[in-house]
Design an enzyme around this catalytic site. Structure first.
Site, mmCIF file in Angstrom:
data_model
loop_
_atom_site.group_PDB
_atom_site.id
_atom_site.type_symbol
_atom_site.label_atom_id
_atom_site.label_comp_id
_atom_site.label_asym_id
_atom_site.label_seq_id
_atom_site.Cartn_x
_atom_site.Cartn_y
_atom_site.Cartn_z
ATOM 1 N N GLY A 284 16.470 34.977 -18.739
ATOM 2 C CA GLY A 284 15.960 36.179 -19.867
ATOM 3 C C GLY A 284 16.717 35.736 -21.162
ATOM 4 O O GLY A 284 16.870 36.255 -21.954
ATOM 5 N N ASP A 285 17.406 34.718 -21.296
ATOM 6 C CA ASP A 285 18.227 34.105 -22.486
ATOM 7 C C ASP A 285 18.155 32.472 -22.430
ATOM 8 O O ASP A 285 17.364 31.980 -22.089
ATOM 9 C CB ASP A 285 19.667 34.810 -22.794
ATOM 10 C CG ASP A 285 19.873 34.812 -24.124
ATOM 11 O OD1 ASP A 285 20.120 33.860 -25.076
ATOM 12 O OD2 ASP A 285 20.348 35.966 -24.398
ATOM 13 N N ASP A 286 19.064 31.968 -23.230
ATOM 14 C CA ASP A 286 19.166 30.528 -23.181
ATOM 15 C C ASP A 286 19.358 29.861 -21.844
ATOM 16 O O ASP A 286 19.845 30.238 -21.129
ATOM 17 C CB ASP A 286 20.224 29.952 -24.160
ATOM 18 C CG ASP A 286 20.219 30.391 -25.590
ATOM 19 O OD1 ASP A 286 19.099 30.333 -26.098
ATOM 20 O OD2 ASP A 286 21.119 30.566 -26.255
#
Length: 494
Positions: A284-286
């Site tokens: 859900g991010d990098d």
């Protein structure tokens, strides 16, 4: 210690995502690298279709689970210390007793803790030096999702305070400090942070401290993490902090691609001499974010991330980027190579992000053999990422961005292939593009976007580069000087 176990389970639980991206992969990649990746995916997919409870099905027979290899002179099972893998019994004390026993074996080559098949619920626990944590096939270490059981720790010295709240921060589910010779491996067993409760409380602003990572190892060396699945971390998933000599290989990292805030996959932070290879990351991010401290605190701590190789990865990030550098890079980032990278179904592919106040540097960064498949923006350099720990930062502390190269960049379904947004304060220097051909989603004019950038294009690339860059032919001979390095052609409207 290097671990050479089978990689058949590397992409476990990813069948649906793989089926979605396969047609685009087949149509967009014609290199040997891509053919090998497709073959690897296919073999894993076929194997996964035959998996059954208690073993796997092959030619009409159910085979027993794979035996656990002995990788240290002494090996224990978690059940030897009272562990119960029913998903309900709390096993924190069993893990602690096992680690205590292994801590006494350092002079004898250390010890191995086997986590057998089952669901092993636990609160956070610490590792020790000369230890191998082996998570067997069908074994799941489950993080207790009640923050009252998670210890509070001092803020990271290079961040000044907890990343989300002032003051102490929650520790990680699996933690280690000042250690040497640590291995976390298995037959693709799983460490599951059960982050859903944490994400919900974070969105509802019900947490008073920064969430903890799934695995965090600090001030340590000689670390191997291989052949394992990490999923649903409360916060960053795998966070080596101020460590040296780290290998991360054949690791699958998973979290929902939306509504799982800040679940970065791997965050090397002020780390040196690191290899990340043969991993699948969808979070859900990098997928990866290389860091080295935040503003004045990172400048004072002064530990760069350097000598990092990232290769042979398939990554996805719907809300952020596949591989990022920054934005917390105040200690500096240098000598990083990213090669053989496939980014699919993502908002951005590779990104460098910083801002006035960061200080530090990003230099000697090499990208090779990048493939973008259905990515909104391919290459991003952003110099106005204005998020700061407090008002004590120095806006005149300007980062230096230079010596960055992109070679062999291909893909399809890309809206903006390049967006390099330097500024008068923070220009981007000595950028090189060579062998680039990216299929576009929109036939817009300004899709290779630049501002305050100096560099060169060698040979012919597609789409046509911005006017800020010098043009050279394939033999390295200058063909055309840039019109102006300070031309601004940034358009965030598409």
């Amino acid at each position: 210690m290097m671990v050479d176990t089978s990689t058949l389970g590397r992409f476990h639980h990813q069948r649906l995502e793989f089926k979605r991206c396969l047609p685009a992969i087949i149509t967009s990649h014609r290199t040997l690298f891509t053919v090998l990746w497709i073959a690897a995916f296919a073999s894993v997919f076929i194997w996964q279709r035959n998996v059954v409870v208690g073993g796997f099905f092959l030619f009409g027979r159910t085979l027993p689970p794979r035996p656990i290899p002995k990788l240290r002179p002494v090996a224990f099972n978690l059940t030897d210390f009272g562990g119960v893998g029913d998903g309900v019994t709390l096993n924190t004390e069993a893990f602690e007793r096992a680690v205590s026993a292994i801590s006494k074996l350092g002079k004898k080559g250390g010890g191995q803790l086997n986590v057998p098949p089952g669901r092993w619920l636990t609160a956070p626990f610490n590792l020790t030096s000369h230890m191998t944590l082996f998570v067997a096939q069908d074994a799941v270490i489950l993080g207790l999702d009640d923050e009252k059981y998670w210890p509070l720790m001092p803020p990271l010295p290079s961040y000044g305070y907890g990343r989300e709240h002032p003051g102490p921060r929650y520790g990680s589910l699996i933690h280690g400090q000042n250690l040497k010779d640590i291995v976390i491996t298995g037959h693709n067993g799983t460490i599951n942070g059960q982050g859903q409760t944490w994400w919900k409380k974070y969105r509802q602003k019900r947490l008073n401290h920064t969430r903890g990572p799934l695995v965090q190892i600090m001030w340590s060396s000689d670390i191997v993490i291989a052949d394992i699945t990490l999923r649903d971390s409360p916060f960053w998933t795998l966070h080596p902090y101020d460590c040296k000599n780290i290998t991360i290989r054949n690791v699958t990292i998973l979290a929902p691609v939306t509504e799982a805030p800040n679940t970065d996959g791997i965050d090397p932070d002020s780390c040196e001499d690191m290899l990340i290879e043969d991993c699948y990351i969808s979070t859900g991010d990098d997928a990866i974010a290389i860091k080295s401290g935040w503003d004045q605190y990172g400048i004072a701590y002064g530990r760069p991330s350097m000598n990092i190789m990232i290769r042979n990865l398939v990554v996805r990030s719907v809300v952020s980027a596949g591989v990022s550098i920054g934005s917390e890079m105040s200690g500096g980032v240098s000598n990083v190579t990213v090669e053989n990278l496939l980014v699919w179904g993502s908002r951005r592919a590779v990104r460098i992000k910083t801002a006035p106040g960061r200080g530090g540097f990003v230099r000697h960064i090499t990208y090779r053999n990048l493939t973008f498949d259905n990515v909104r923006v391919g290459i991003v350099i952003k110099t106005d990422y204005n998020e700061h720990p407090d008002d004590g930062y120095d806006p005149s502390a300007l980062p230096v961005l230079r010596d960055i190269s992109f070679t062999t960049v291909h893909g399809q379904g890309v809206r903006v292939p390049v967006r390099i947004h330097g500024s008068e304060e923070i220009p981007v220097r000595n950028v090189t593009f060579r062998d680039m051909s990216v299929g576009l989603t929109y036939k817009k004019k300004h899709i290779f976007q630049c501002a305050f950038v100096q560099g060169r294009v060698i040979g012919t690339i597609f789409p046509a580069p911005c006017e800020n860059l010098d043009r050279y032919n394939e033999h390295g001979q200058l063909v055309k000087h840039s019109a102006s390095q300070n031309v601004t052609d940034i358009d965030y409207d598409f």
